[in-house]
Scaffold this motif. Sequence first.
Motif, PDB file in Angstrom:
ATOM      1  N   LEU A   9       0.802  -1.215   0.000  1.00 18.36           N
ATOM      2  CA  LEU A   9       0.000   0.000   0.000  1.00 18.36           C
ATOM      3  C   LEU A   9       0.841   1.275   0.000  1.00 18.36           C
ATOM      4  N   GLY A  10       2.150   1.142  -0.008  1.00 21.25           N
ATOM      5  CA  GLY A  10       3.026   2.310   0.047  1.00 21.25           C
ATOM      6  C   GLY A  10       2.807   3.283  -1.101  1.00 21.25           C
ATOM      7  N   ILE A  11       2.812   2.777  -2.318  1.00 22.91           N
ATOM      8  CA  ILE A  11       2.652   3.666  -3.477  1.00 22.91           C
ATOM      9  C   ILE A  11       1.273   4.319  -3.498  1.00 22.91           C
ATOM     10  N   PRO A  12       0.183   3.563  -3.295  1.00 18.11           N
ATOM     11  CA  PRO A  12      -1.120   4.254  -3.277  1.00 18.11           C
ATOM     12  C   PRO A  12      -1.227   5.314  -2.178  1.00 18.11           C
ATOM     13  N   TYR A  67      -5.538   1.854  -3.893  1.00 16.98           N
ATOM     14  CA  TYR A  67      -5.578   1.439  -2.485  1.00 16.98           C
ATOM     15  C   TYR A  67      -6.699   0.426  -2.260  1.00 16.98           C
ATOM     16  N   ILE A  68      -7.879   0.757  -2.777  1.00 19.28           N
ATOM     17  CA  ILE A  68      -9.030  -0.142  -2.626  1.00 19.28           C
ATOM     18  C   ILE A  68      -8.787  -1.454  -3.377  1.00 19.28           C
ATOM     19  N   ALA A  69      -8.300  -1.355  -4.609  1.00 18.09           N
ATOM     20  CA  ALA A  69      -8.081  -2.553  -5.420  1.00 18.09           C
ATOM     21  C   ALA A  69      -7.044  -3.486  -4.793  1.00 18.09           C
ATOM     22  N   ILE A  70      -5.979  -2.928  -4.244  1.00 20.34           N
ATOM     23  CA  ILE A  70      -4.948  -3.758  -3.611  1.00 20.34           C
ATOM     24  C   ILE A  70      -5.517  -4.461  -2.393  1.00 20.34           C
ATOM     25  N   ASN A  71      -6.275  -3.752  -1.586  1.00 14.18           N
ATOM     26  CA  ASN A  71      -6.883  -4.391  -0.414  1.00 14.18           C
ATOM     27  C   ASN A  71      -7.822  -5.521  -0.811  1.00 14.18           C
ATOM     28  N   SER A  73      -7.658  -7.257  -3.613  1.00 15.33           N
ATOM     29  CA  SER A  73      -6.860  -8.360  -4.163  1.00 15.33           C
ATOM     30  C   SER A  73      -6.176  -9.158  -3.062  1.00 15.33           C
ATOM     31  N   LEU A  74      -5.772  -8.489  -1.996  1.00 13.04           N
ATOM     32  CA  LEU A  74      -5.155  -9.209  -0.869  1.00 13.04           C
ATOM     33  C   LEU A  74      -6.156 -10.143  -0.199  1.00 13.04           C
ATOM     34  N   LEU A  75      -7.417  -9.779  -0.263  1.00  9.13           N
ATOM     35  CA  LEU A  75      -8.457 -10.609   0.348  1.00  9.13           C
ATOM     36  C   LEU A  75      -8.885 -11.785  -0.524  1.00  9.13           C
ATOM     37  N   ILE A  76      -8.961 -11.564  -1.829  1.00 12.39           N
ATOM     38  CA  ILE A  76      -9.606 -12.583  -2.664  1.00 12.39           C
ATOM     39  C   ILE A  76      -8.686 -13.373  -3.581  1.00 12.39           C
ATOM     40  N   LEU A  77      -7.503 -12.871  -3.896  1.00 15.42           N
ATOM     41  CA  LEU A  77      -6.639 -13.599  -4.824  1.00 15.42           C
ATOM     42  C   LEU A  77      -5.849 -14.689  -4.101  1.00 15.42           C
ATOM     43  N   PRO A  78      -5.788 -15.864  -4.704  1.00 15.54           N
ATOM     44  CA  PRO A  78      -5.121 -16.992  -4.049  1.00 15.54           C
ATOM     45  C   PRO A  78      -3.594 -17.008  -4.210  1.00 15.54           C
ATOM     46  N   ALA A  79      -3.003 -15.989  -4.793  1.00 14.88           N
ATOM     47  CA  ALA A  79      -1.550 -15.958  -5.006  1.00 14.88           C
ATOM     48  C   ALA A  79      -0.810 -15.706  -3.695  1.00 14.88           C
ATOM     49  N   SER A  80       0.471 -16.016  -3.691  1.00 17.99           N
ATOM     50  CA  SER A  80       1.293 -15.782  -2.496  1.00 17.99           C
ATOM     51  C   SER A  80       1.470 -14.286  -2.267  1.00 17.99           C
ATOM     52  N   LYS A  81       1.759 -13.921  -1.017  1.00 17.29           N
ATOM     53  CA  LYS A  81       1.972 -12.503  -0.675  1.00 17.29           C
ATOM     54  C   LYS A  81       3.121 -11.904  -1.484  1.00 17.29           C
ATOM     55  N   SER A  85       2.813  -8.816  -3.943  1.00 13.53           N
ATOM     56  CA  SER A  85       3.616  -7.615  -3.691  1.00 13.53           C
ATOM     57  C   SER A  85       4.341  -7.174  -4.954  1.00 13.53           C
ATOM     58  N   PHE A  86       4.869  -8.125  -5.682  1.00 10.69           N
ATOM     59  CA  PHE A  86       5.558  -7.822  -6.937  1.00 10.69           C
ATOM     60  C   PHE A  86       4.584  -7.190  -7.933  1.00 10.69           C
ATOM     61  N   ILE A  87       3.421  -7.786  -8.066  1.00  6.36           N
ATOM     62  CA  ILE A  87       2.397  -7.271  -8.986  1.00  6.36           C
ATOM     63  C   ILE A  87       1.924  -5.888  -8.543  1.00  6.36           C
ATOM     64  N   HIS A  88       1.635  -5.737  -7.252  1.00 10.04           N
ATOM     65  CA  HIS A  88       1.171  -4.442  -6.742  1.00 10.04           C
ATOM     66  C   HIS A  88       2.219  -3.358  -6.934  1.00 10.04           C
ATOM     67  N   GLY A  89       3.479  -3.698  -6.700  1.00 14.44           N
ATOM     68  CA  GLY A  89       4.549  -2.724  -6.899  1.00 14.44           C
ATOM     69  C   GLY A  89       4.640  -2.269  -8.343  1.00 14.44           C
ATOM     70  N   GLY A  90       4.556  -3.224  -9.257  1.00 10.98           N
ATOM     71  CA  GLY A  90       4.594  -2.885 -10.681  1.00 10.98           C
ATOM     72  C   GLY A  90       3.430  -2.019 -11.105  1.00 10.98           C
ATOM     73  N   ILE A  91       2.246  -2.393 -10.661  1.00  7.05           N
ATOM     74  CA  ILE A  91       1.057  -1.599 -10.986  1.00  7.05           C
ATOM     75  C   ILE A  91       1.173  -0.204 -10.369  1.00  7.05           C
ATOM     76  N   GLY A  92       1.701  -0.128  -9.147  1.00  2.00           N
ATOM     77  CA  GLY A  92       1.865   1.171  -8.483  1.00  2.00           C
ATOM     78  C   GLY A  92       2.810   2.088  -9.237  1.00  2.00           C
ATOM     79  N   ILE A  93       3.921   1.543  -9.705  1.00  4.32           N
ATOM     80  CA  ILE A  93       4.881   2.351 -10.470  1.00  4.32           C
ATOM     81  C   ILE A  93       4.245   2.836 -11.766  1.00  4.32           C
ATOM     82  N   ILE A  94       3.540   1.938 -12.439  1.00  7.12           N
ATOM     83  CA  ILE A  94       2.843   2.331 -13.666  1.00  7.12           C
ATOM     84  C   ILE A  94       1.822   3.422 -13.366  1.00  7.12           C
ATOM     85  N   ALA A  95       1.070   3.261 -12.277  1.00  3.19           N
ATOM     86  CA  ALA A  95       0.055   4.251 -11.909  1.00  3.19           C
ATOM     87  C   ALA A  95       0.667   5.620 -11.629  1.00  3.19           C
TER      88      ALA A  95
END
Length: 119
Positions: A9-12, A67-71, A73-81, A85-95
């Motif tokens: 959540l750092g970037i958002p 911020y809302i989307a990351i929260n 995704s943390l609740l519903i996506l079955p991927a590892s943390k 985190s890698f995906i969220h970081g990439g999306i955050g930089i793009i955003a």
Amino acid sequence: MLDFGSKDLGIPIIMVIFGLVLRFKPPSKINSFYGYRTTRSIKSQEAWDYAQRRIGGLWLYTGTILYIAINISLLILPASKESLSFIHGGIGIIALIIWIPFVQKELKEKFDEDGITKN
């Protein structure tokens, strides 16, 4: 479990904070310390003011949605943390950077080469 202190959540959070500052309390004068600094935005005080408000509004909106989307995704996506985190970081930089060409285009359309408003 959802971790609201998550590094994901750092970037958002940064986008929301800087969005609020640039949108509602932007730097009043062109400076080299902070603000949306590009060749076009520093051409005139009017271009500077417009660019600060515009990028601030975009970052505020995008940061809030992210911020809302990351929260969610943390609740519903079955991927590892770690993967998330890698995906969220990439999306955050793009955003953070995706709006720059849009604001630059608006500055080019609204102001001439000297930063004076076009008629």
